[in-house]
Scaffold this active site. Sequence first.
Site, PDB file in Angstrom:
ATOM      1  N   ASN A 203    -155.715 -22.992   3.732  1.00 56.13           N
ATOM      2  CA  ASN A 203    -155.247 -23.709   2.543  1.00 56.13           C
ATOM      3  C   ASN A 203    -154.413 -24.927   2.935  1.00 56.13           C
ATOM      4  OD1 ASN A 203    -156.458 -21.967   0.677  1.00 56.13           O
ATOM      5  ND2 ASN A 203    -154.695 -20.592   0.653  1.00 56.13           N
ATOM      6  N   HIS A 253    -154.483 -14.571   3.793  1.00 54.49           N
ATOM      7  CA  HIS A 253    -154.029 -13.668   2.736  1.00 54.49           C
ATOM      8  C   HIS A 253    -153.143 -12.560   3.294  1.00 54.49           C
ATOM      9  CE1 HIS A 253    -157.458 -14.907  -0.227  1.00 54.49           C
ATOM     10  NE2 HIS A 253    -156.517 -15.830  -0.090  1.00 54.49           N
ATOM     11  N   TYR A 262    -162.102 -18.148   5.503  1.00 53.34           N
ATOM     12  CA  TYR A 262    -161.065 -19.168   5.575  1.00 53.34           C
ATOM     13  C   TYR A 262    -160.991 -19.788   6.971  1.00 53.34           C
ATOM     14  CZ  TYR A 262    -159.285 -17.847   0.988  1.00 53.34           C
ATOM     15  OH  TYR A 262    -159.167 -17.624  -0.363  1.00 53.34           O
TER      16      TYR A 262
END
Length: 763
Positions: A203, A253, A262
């Site tokens: 992210n 996560h 990811y």
Amino acid sequence: MKGPSRRLFLQFSGLAALLAACAPPKDSREETHAGAFALLRRRWRESALGHPGMFDPAREPYRTRLARLGAQARRHRDAMAPTAGSLWPDLPFPSLGATPARLRAMARAYALPGTGLTAEPGLGTAVGAGIEHYVRHVYAADAEQTGNWWDWQIGTPRSLLDAAVLAAPHLTDTQGAALCEAVDTFVPESRLDDYVGNSTGANRVDLCTVTLLRAIAGADPGRAALAAAALSPVFRYVTEGDGFYRDGSFVQHGSVPYQGGYGAVLLTGLATLFAVLRGTPWEITDPAARTVLDAVDRAFAPFVHDGACMDLVRGRGVDRRAFGDHRRGREIAAAVLLLAETAPEAERARWRAMVKGWAVRDTVKPMLEAAEGAAEASDLAFHARLSAVLGDATVPAAAEPAGHRLFPMSARAVHRASGWCAALSMASSRVAHYEHGNGENLRGWHTGSGMLYWWARGHGDHYSDAFWPTVDPYRLPGTTVSTRRLPGGAGGEWGDTCPPARWVGGATDGVYAAVGQHLFGLESTLEAFKSWFFLDDAVVCLGAGITCRDGVPVETVVDNRRTGARLTSGTGWAHLEDHGGYVVPAGQSLRTLREDRTATGVTRAYATLWLDHGVDPDAAGYVYHLMPGAGRAATAARAADAGWARVLANTSAQQGIEVPSLGVTAVNFWTDGRAGGLAASDPCAVLVRDLGDGTATVTVADPRRELDGLTVTWDRPVAAVTRGHPLLDRAETGARLTLTFGALADREGASCTVTVRLRASVA
């Protein structure tokens, strides 16, 4: 391949001229920045879409793909019908994904040569008008952020900014300013202040990418500097939570191993940013960025098998689509080839050979063909890079590296031997049983209960072809489970399914391994101790202390293969034709089932083999050998050779085996104690290997990561320690070997190996 045409160079030159023509006069500092931003725009286009000379748009397969992209862009342009509720009639607002994606596709047709719309003013103007309309009605600076945060802060702004940068000559100042203002609202500079929450790992890389695109769109040097600087936390090794670990683990996560989700996004993003920022005032110079280069070999490559990314590091994405593992493998390969362009020569050569090996061995979904047929324009660049590697006779196709890789910080293990590969998925106090979220992977409950994946030659599609929709989720291969029925999405979302187990991991010398899991069932009273000993042609599987009070049967699933192959059996063994064999020593009743399972409109055949421990077992156990790729005769012969692998212990205190022909003795000590010729002062894993040349190795590990000291004794005459370890405090040789180690807790579950010279036993 024939070199690029003169027309190609003219097309790129014309586009560059248009980009340059839109820049107003500047002072010397501004001119420096203007030149830097022109370079950033060019690099952005080249990293995703390819650079002049990479492919010839007049030759196949590029000609057809580019023409198709141009036709698609023309249809989008012609169908635009702006209203207060939509930009296209079939995509009612907010359409946070699809509408920006169409604008980006139009911009890519504008930027790429050979589309028939290259640098076409009408198309560029339509992109600008579409962005303006969408920003006014949906992605406005005063809009309320609803739904998933990712759409507003990553997905939508990235697509809009990508389109704006590619079609920059035809965006008015007003259009560009409105878009920048909206992005600044949802992705303010302060978003990158703290490396916490959903601004970590992949992210964070995505947020930095959006910030860089915003900098390019607004010619903002401050934001360009921020985008580069804010990547630094991604490069640091972590000891908990999201990010890269020293053992090669990658977690997102908080508790989900995620190289195949990811992680692939992160690697792609970093490869792009390295390429785009190279040679600019904002080039990434953080020495810790070396972590990314190391991660290619340590974190990603171990989980790519013949071009497919293994499902045990794909989180909730495993059931999204058929052959998703091969798609993720291509994404990783594309990222590696792009990263290679800015990497040192040694890495570049090694990675190109590695990717070539993946591509050559992936006969299920051949990489080059898949890239050629993919819908994304960015796959053209990957196709060109891969085609160049495959066509370069000086680049060898690297073979799969044999040996064992253990990832204690993410409760994963990968083992490669001649003709087969296996991978193990476990759960611990820091690693989730499974992840579900956004309605995905609702039945993945038991994937962390010791699921043992394996591939023999010719079975690269085994977990790809509708496996997850059709497999019995209570009978995943290798697992020990309570058959208590669970609701979809049992346990917390986003990986909030960690059991209390601390002893999860093992010891490996890089060739063999002793791996163990203290298992606690998901939403169950089940507790068990499971061990796997990874060897040359087999995995020896032990279970002990299997106890449960759920009021339902408990099973250990020896295997559950998606196949209709012939299943035969004999005394103490079973065999699946063209797959492999199973040895089940006497005293255990192996049950089997052949069935067709149907889901989501597809039907697949399965062969299931399991051991039934009964209802509410108390300290039940099992022993079996998995022999991937073995023939029926070899399986029967192994079953007849009771002494090949001797079980030294199989209790909730210790589990261990001895394999004389390999010189291997291995024990997982759940508590201190003795098994065979090995003793340990504390819970640990020990693997001893007689190398057959007068030397032996002793490998130890602290899977719980809490030992201040450990003493291991081996009842074998030893002359001397020839290679120690920094944590080896003391060694006593003679009639037996005693090794005393220091603070193994500091090793984060990693193995420590000591080499000794053996001496002949005194009669």
